[in-house]
Motif scaffolding. Structure first.
Motif, PDB file in Angstrom:
ATOM      1  N   VAL A 167      31.835  55.726  10.385  1.00 25.28           N
ATOM      2  CA  VAL A 167      32.858  54.789   9.687  1.00 25.28           C
ATOM      3  C   VAL A 167      32.773  53.279  10.294  1.00 25.28           C
ATOM      4  O   VAL A 167      32.932  52.389   9.602  1.00 25.28           O
ATOM      5  N   ASN A 213      30.342  61.032  -5.296  1.00 25.24           N
ATOM      6  CA  ASN A 213      29.823  61.142  -4.150  1.00 25.24           C
ATOM      7  C   ASN A 213      30.267  60.106  -3.042  1.00 25.24           C
ATOM      8  O   ASN A 213      29.838  60.163  -1.739  1.00 25.24           O
ATOM      9  N   GLN A 214      30.574  58.883  -3.648  1.00 23.38           N
ATOM     10  CA  GLN A 214      30.680  57.753  -2.812  1.00 23.38           C
ATOM     11  C   GLN A 214      32.148  57.489  -2.696  1.00 23.38           C
ATOM     12  O   GLN A 214      32.449  56.537  -1.809  1.00 23.38           O
ATOM     13  N   SER A 215      32.977  58.519  -2.711  1.00 22.58           N
ATOM     14  CA  SER A 215      34.617  58.437  -2.581  1.00 22.58           C
ATOM     15  C   SER A 215      34.850  58.347  -0.928  1.00 22.58           C
ATOM     16  O   SER A 215      35.768  57.614  -0.794  1.00 22.58           O
ATOM     17  N   GLU A 216      33.761  59.207  -0.410  1.00 23.13           N
ATOM     18  CA  GLU A 216      34.196  59.129   1.037  1.00 23.13           C
ATOM     19  C   GLU A 216      33.901  57.779   1.847  1.00 23.13           C
ATOM     20  O   GLU A 216      34.535  57.118   2.654  1.00 23.13           O
ATOM     21  N   ILE A 217      32.927  57.070   1.402  1.00 24.78           N
ATOM     22  CA  ILE A 217      32.347  55.960   1.593  1.00 24.78           C
ATOM     23  C   ILE A 217      33.345  54.763   1.555  1.00 24.78           C
ATOM     24  O   ILE A 217      33.840  53.830   2.279  1.00 24.78           O
ATOM     25  N   ARG A 243      36.682  55.461   1.313  1.00 21.96           N
ATOM     26  CA  ARG A 243      37.939  55.784   2.053  1.00 21.96           C
ATOM     27  C   ARG A 243      37.556  55.061   3.374  1.00 21.96           C
ATOM     28  O   ARG A 243      38.418  54.469   3.890  1.00 21.96           O
ATOM     29  N   HIS A 244      36.275  55.102   3.844  1.00 25.81           N
ATOM     30  CA  HIS A 244      35.880  54.282   5.154  1.00 25.81           C
ATOM     31  C   HIS A 244      36.052  52.752   4.993  1.00 25.81           C
ATOM     32  O   HIS A 244      36.613  52.023   5.940  1.00 25.81           O
ATOM     33  N   PRO A 280      43.110  57.261  -4.009  1.00 25.58           N
ATOM     34  CA  PRO A 280      41.756  57.153  -4.450  1.00 25.58           C
ATOM     35  C   PRO A 280      41.676  56.314  -5.793  1.00 25.58           C
ATOM     36  O   PRO A 280      40.701  55.645  -5.661  1.00 25.58           O
TER      37      PRO A 280
END
Length: 538
Positions: A146, A393-397, A399-400, A408
């Motif tokens: 993160v 697949n980039q949703s977590e990035i 979020r960071h 979202p």
């Protein structure tokens, strides 16, 4: 264990130094086949076919006065070559060839500015202790963490222009060496060291560099490395280059006044720029530090930067873009399997990468049954294809990168605005540098490129947004020959002509037979650059 570590290190070196072009898988059709065996037999234009000395020839049909010339006298006329001046591969002894010229400080020799390409400058955090870019392992940040993602990415913020999106990350100098640590074992890999070594053979001095060979010749610095934040807009960087040039110009002129008095003339520079750095330098020549206007039409070409530049040497320039930018922005990149991946959403925050996109009129990406050119500069294209920020697949990035935004869908809206700003800026930048305009008298532009490696020229995109390379042409593995030349014959294939059509007026073009990163290691590169800088008539 030691043997295993050694081979891992060798594999890592090969991965970082020569395998950075990570193309999507798929069948490719070769448009222009390159014969590597045939090319391997070619040598530098300055090389002869054997190692013998021609000596002095006398014609039997004419009267020639004979004089006695000693070895020392001969060295006053031409540089002497040692008996082992040529390696078995036929490489010239460049130190012998340029030794005498390198030791002479004359007012016609311009100081040099070296500009690296993308990734070519070291970035650190505000404390200077954490390396954001320029070191793998050790003090280098992990882009998968993160903290690492937030440090490396540029901010995503609605309602603010790209130039207002600053971070605490600082530039810590050019990346002439890349520090790598594998299983606790440190290694160093040359990044732009080869350009500096080549200039050292010509007697150029840079007291800030650790590269050997840059401490001979004149007694004051005459070689300057321009480090910059390669993530940011190239127009911003051009403005910083202008300030850098003014600062170094004042320094060199003061040193020359001390040495030559009133004979010293106003200083101009020769610039050697690699990859993206050369495209930015070309913008600087045409517009100086002028910003891009908000309207769609390109600004007026003033050649404001040319008054400070005698010669611009562009090395492996993506003048018409590179499909590697498409790869980075849609797939991310992993420079080695030992280290974390740089995700597309992370790289998608950087305006400079969008400015390396190829032109839509050159049909770099096609889709549909009719193979229609895909508009890479329309943000809706990226949403529909689920590229970059819009890949699930980039949703977590995301979020960071946007920790204060819990929704979202709202994060995607912020990303969409940022993408729109980057694409619009890239299109305006391309319109500015694609204007056909000849440089003023006294400024010349030179190209050093490669056309020996099949390079991805076109992708086909399917209904799911997946990219497959469908054509390769001559290039350096990253930049095609067409892009380096800025060949506009690609835009009108129905009226193809045998002569180059380019908005750039090239004063000279040199093709080498190495890849994008290996070009500056080639002795033919050093030989041609030193001749241009030191011996060619001005």
């Amino acid at each position: 264990m030691l043997r295993s570590t050694f081979w891992i290190a060798i594999c890592l070196w090969a991965s970082l130094a020569g395998c950075r072009h990570l193309a999507p898988t798929g069948r490719a059709t070769i448009i222009s086949e390159i014969d590597p065996v045939e090319r391997a037999g070619l040598t530098s234009p300055r090389s002869s076919s054997d190692g013998s000395s021609e000596g002095f020839w006398q014609s039997s049909s004419s009267s020639v006065r004979q004089t006695s010339i000693t070895a020392n006298d001969a060295e006053d006329i031409v540089p002497a070559a040692s008996s082992d001046a040529r390696s078995p591969s036929g490489r010239p002894d460049l130190d012998s060839i340029y030794r005498r010229t390198a030791q002479i400080d004359d007012l016609q020799r311009n100081p040099i500015i070296v500009i690296p390409g993308i990734l070519g400058s070291k970035l650190v955090d505000e404390t200077g202790r954490r390396v954001v870019w320029g070191e793998f392992g050790g003090n280098g940040i992990d882009p998968a963490s993160v903290e690492g993602a937030r440090l490396l990415a540029l901010p995503l913020e609605n309602g603010r222009s790209l130039r207002e999106l600053y971070t605490s990350v600082q530039v810590a100098g050019p990346l002439d060496m890349l520090n790598v640590r594998v299983f606790g074992v440190p290694f160093q890999i040359a990044a732009y060291r080869d350009i500096l070594t080549a200039l050292g053979s010509g007697g150029y001095r840079d007291s800030t560099s650790n590269v050997g060979g840059l401490n001979k010749g004149v007694q004051y610095d005459n070689c300057f490395q321009f480090a910059y934040d390669w993530r940011r807009d190239n127009v911003e960087t051009a403005a910083l280059l202008h300030q850098f040039i003014l600062e170094k110009k004042a320094y060199v002129e003061e040193q020359r006044r001390k040495r030559y008095g009133t004979e010293a003339q106003p200083v101009r520079f020769d610039i050697i720029a690699h990859s993206m750095g050369s495209v930015m330098a070309r913008y600087y020549l045409q517009y100086g530090d002028a910003p891009l206007p908000d309207e769609e039409s390109p600004p007026e070409v003033t050649w404001a930067g040319a008054q400070y530049v005698d010669r611009l040497v562009m090395v492996a320039p993506p003048n018409a873009g590179s499909l590697q930018a498409v790869e980075y922005l849609t797939q991310g990149v992993q420079f080695s399997r030992f280290f974390s991946r740089y995700e597309p959403a992370l790289l998608g925050t950087m305006p400079s990468i969008y400015q390396l996109l190829p032109r839509t009129r050159h049909r770099p990406v096609v889709g549909g049954p009719q193979k229609v050119a895909v508009d890479l500069y329309n943000p809706k294209t990226w949403v529909q294809a689920r590229w970059g920020f819009f890949n699930p697949n980039q949703s977590e990035i995301l979020r960071h990168l946007l920790p204060d935004e819990p929704d979202p869908s709202r994060r995607l809206q912020i990303a969409y605005e940022h993408l729109s700003k980057c694409l619009a800026r890239a299109e305006a930048f391309h319109a500015a540098i694609d204007v056909k305009a000849d440089p003023p008298e006294g400024t010349t532009i030179h190209l050093i490129a490669s056309d020996a490696h099949p390079t991805v020229f076109q992708y086909t995109v399917d209904g799911k947004g997946s990219l497959s390379p469908t054509a390769r042409v001559a290039g350096d593995g990253i930049v095609t020959r067409h892009s380096a030349l800025m060949d506009e014959r690609l835009a009108d294939r129905t009226n193809w002509a045998p002569r180059l059509k380019s908005p750039v007026k090239w004063d000279s073009v040199t093709f080498l037979f190495t890849d994008h990163l290996g070009m500056t290691k080639d002795p033919a590169f050093t030989d041609n650059v030193l001749y241009l800088l030191l011996e060619s008539p001005r």
